[in-house]
Scaffold this motif. Structure first.
Motif, mmCIF file in Angstrom:
data_model
loop_
_atom_site.group_PDB
_atom_site.id
_atom_site.type_symbol
_atom_site.label_atom_id
_atom_site.label_comp_id
_atom_site.label_asym_id
_atom_site.label_seq_id
_atom_site.Cartn_x
_atom_site.Cartn_y
_atom_site.Cartn_z
ATOM 1 N N GLU A 199 0.859 -1.199 0.000
ATOM 2 C CA GLU A 199 0.000 0.000 0.000
ATOM 3 C C GLU A 199 0.886 1.237 0.000
ATOM 4 O O GLU A 199 1.158 1.841 1.040
ATOM 5 N N ALA A 461 1.078 -3.437 4.328
ATOM 6 C CA ALA A 461 1.435 -2.043 4.573
ATOM 7 C C ALA A 461 2.902 -1.847 4.189
ATOM 8 O O ALA A 461 3.660 -2.811 4.148
ATOM 9 N N ASP A 463 5.882 -1.672 5.234
ATOM 10 C CA ASP A 463 6.508 -1.932 6.529
ATOM 11 C C ASP A 463 7.513 -3.079 6.357
ATOM 12 O O ASP A 463 7.128 -4.229 6.129
#
Ligand SMILES: *Cc1c(COP(=O)(O)O)cnc(C)c1O
Length: 484
Positions: A199, A461, A463
Motif C-alpha cells: 500500500e 502495509a 513496513d
C-alpha cells in the motif's frame, strides 16, 4: 575468464581486488567495494570465428559466446542449460530474435517474444536456469527479493516459477501497475512465487527491499538475493542478440551495422558495447532515451547528473523512466581506460556527494570512438512514430521501440543498416497505441483474457518488518514441503 570490480584499486588489501570466477559472481549483486563486475578483458572474435558463428542456430551461438566468459561450468552442462533456454516454444520462433525490414536499411530486431513480451526475458530466462543449476550444485537455496513497477518483476517471476531451491518475493505498488502487468504477475499460481502488493508507491517498495537487504543478519539467515539489472550474467546473455542481429542484417564480415537501443539503466546498450569491444563490426550504438534523458545528456555534454525523484517523469515508455542508470559505471570504467581509482572517485565521491560528475575534455573526446551517439524522444514523438509506422508499414510498434526508432532516424548513415531493438510488444502499452492509431493492439494468444484469471497476491502495509515476517513464514513452509 576472471571478473574484477569497476572500483578495483591497485594495492588495496581488503580483499576487494580479488579476481572472481563466473559462478562466484553469478548470485552476487554489487562487488564488495560497491563497484560492478566486468571481465578482466573482452575476448576478441576474429574473422574466421565470426564466419563460423554466422551459420549457427541461436542456442548454439549463445553457447559459443557464453563459453568464452564462463569456464567454471562443464561445457556439456552449459550447452544443455542454453539449449533448454532458447527454444521456439519459449520465444515464439526458431530464430528467437527474428529481424524484419521496416524500410530499406532500417530493421526491427524482435527481442520481445518471450513469456512476458519484453526483452528482459532474453536474459532472465537464462538466469533462471543458471541459478537453479548453481544452487543445486552447491546444495543451497535462494530467496529473491525485488521491487517492480512493471517489466522486471514479471520477467523474473516467469523465469523463476517452478524452479527448485528458489522463492521469489516481489513487491509492487498496489493498484499502480497497468491492469495487464498486474494480471501477468498475479495470475501465476506457482508455490514459489509470492506477489506482495504494497500500500504505497514504487519508492516505498524499493525502500523496503533496501531495508531488508541492509539487515545483513537477516539477509544471510534467509539467503536473500536479487535479480536486478546489474547482474553480469544478465548483461552477458544480452550480448548474444547483437551478434544474431548482425548476422541477419549482413552477408559478409566486411559490412558494419548500427544498433538503436531504447535505454534506461544502460543494461541493454552496455551489452552492445561489450559486443563491439569483442570485435562485432558496429558503426554506431545509438542511445535513445525518453524525457528522462540522463544518458543522452552525458553523451552530448560529458556531464552525468543523477535526477531527483521530483525531476523523474512518469512517461508512456515507463520502463525507461530512470533517475540514474545502474549499469552506466561499466562503460565509464572502460572509457577511463579501466582506471578503477578514478571510477570510484567519480561514482562514490562525486555522485554521492554532489549528484553529478563531468569527465575531462580528453575523456569526453573519446566517447565517439566507442560508437556512441544519442538522442531524446518525447510522448509526442512516440505517438507520431507509432502512427506513421502503422500507416506506412502496417506495423504496430510499442512505445519504447518508438523512442528507439525516433532517435535511430536522426543518425542514419547511407549504406549502414540500422537495427532498432524492439524491446516490448505493443500489447503491453495498449493505452498509448490507442491514442496513436485509434485502436488497441492485438494480443498474443497466451495473453488473451489474463485480467480475468484468478489472482494470487498478498496486500501489505509499507513496513519492512512485516515483509520480513512474511518471508520467514513462507521460507519455512517451503523447506517443510521439501522435507516432507
Ligand atoms: C527495461 C526496458 C528498457 C530499458 O533497458 P535498460 O537495459 O534498462 O537500458 C527498455 N524497454 C523496455 C520495454 C524495457 O523493459
Amino acid at each position: 575468464m576472471k571478473y574484477i570490480s569497476t572500483r578495483r584499486v591497485a594495492g588495496d588489501t581488503t580483499g576487494a581486488t580479488t579476481e572472481r570466477s563466473f559462478c562466484e559472481i553469478l548470485l552476487e549483486g554489487l562487488a564488495p567495494d560497491g563497484g560492478l563486475y566486468l571481465p578482466t578483458h573482452y575476448p576478441h572474435i576474429d574473422d574466421a570465428t565470426l564466419t563460423q558463428w554466422r551459420g549457427l542456430a541461436y542456442h548454439e551461438l549463445a553457447f559459443e559466446l557464453l563459453s568464452l566468459f564462463i569456464d567454471d561450468i562443464p561445457r556439456a552442462d552449459l550447452r544443455a542449460l542454453v539449449g533448454k533456454t532458447y527454444t521456439a516454444a519459449v520465444f515464439g520462433t526458431p530464430q528467437i530474435v527474428p529481424l524484419r525490414a521496416l524500410e530499406p536499411g532500417v530493421y526491427l530486431e524482435a527481442l520481445s517474444n518471450g513469456p512476458t513480451l519484453a526483452f528482459k526475458d532474453m536474459a532472465m530466462q537464462l538466469l533462471g536456469n543458471l541459478f537453479e543449476y548453481e544452487l543445486a550444485r552447491r546444495g543451497q537455496t535462494l530467496n529473491i527479493l525485488g521491487a517492480t513497477s512493471g517489466d522486471t518483476g514479471s520477467a523474473a517471476e516467469y523465469a523463476m516459477r517452478g524452479k527448485v531451491g528458489i522463492n521469489v518475493f516481489m513487491l509492487s505498488p498496489k493498484g499502480r501497475m497497468s491492469p495487464f502487468q498486474q494480471a501477468q504477475m498475479f495470475s501465476l499460481h506457482d508455490a514459489n512465487i509470492h506477489n506482495i502488493a504494497v500500500e504505497g508507491v514504487f519508492d516505498d517498495c524499493q525502500d523496503i527491499v533496501k531495508a531488508v537487504s541492509n539487515d545483513l543478519a537477516f539477509k544471510r539467515a534467509h539467503r536473500i538475493g536479487t535479480v536486478n539489472s546489474i547482474n553480469w550474467a544478465r548483461l552477458l546473455a544480452q550480448v548474444v542478440y547483437y551478434f544474431a542481429g548482425y548476422f541477419q542484417a549482413t552477408r559478409t564480415n566486411n559490412e558494419q551495422v548500427s544498433f538503436a537501443v531504447p535505454s534506461g539503466n544502460f543494461g541493454n546498450i552496455c551489452a552492445g558495447h561489450v559486443a563491439r569491444m569483442m570485435g562485432l563490426p558496429t558503426r554506431q550504438l545509438v542511445l535513445a532515451t525518453n524525457e528522462n534523458n540522463v544518458l543522452d545528456e552525458f553523451v552530448r555534454t560529458g556531464t552525468y547528473r543523477v535526477r531527483a525523484s521530483s525531476e523523474t517523469h512518469e512517461t508512456s515508455s515507463p520502463s525507461m523512466d530512470i533517475s540514474k542508470a545502474s549499469n552506466f559505471e561499466r562503460f565509464v570504467f572502460d572509457l577511463l581506460g579501466r582506471d578503477g581509482a578514478r571510477t570510484r572517485d567519480l561514482f562514490q565521491n562525486e555522485v554521492e556527494r554532489t549528484g553529478s560528475f563531468k569527465v575531462t575534455a580528453d575523456e569526453f573526446a573519446r566517447i565517439p570512438g566507442y560508437g556512441f551517439v544519442s538522442g531524446t524522444s518525447t510522448h509526442a514523438d512516440r505517438v507520431a512514430l507509432i502512427r506513421s509506422t502503422h500507416e506506412r508499414f502496417a506495423t504496430i510498434i510499442d512505445t519504447h521501440t518508438a523512442d528507439g526508432l525516433k532517435v535511430a532516424r536522426e543518425h542514419l548513415i547511407a549504406g549502414v543498416p540500422m537495427i532498432v531493438l524492439e524491446t516490448a510488444l505493443p500489447a503491453k502499452f495498449a493505452e498509448t497505441i490507442q491514442e496513436a492509431i485509434g485502436r488497441a493492439p492485438d494480443r498474443p494468444a497466451s495473453m488473451q483474457g489474463i485480467e480475468d484469471l484468478p489472482k494470487r497476491f498478498t496486500v501489505m502495509a509499507p513496513d519492512a518488518l512485516a515483509v520480513k515476517r512474511y518471508i520467514e513464514q513462507h521460507v519455512e513452509q517451503h523447506v517443510e514441503q521439501h522435507a516432507g
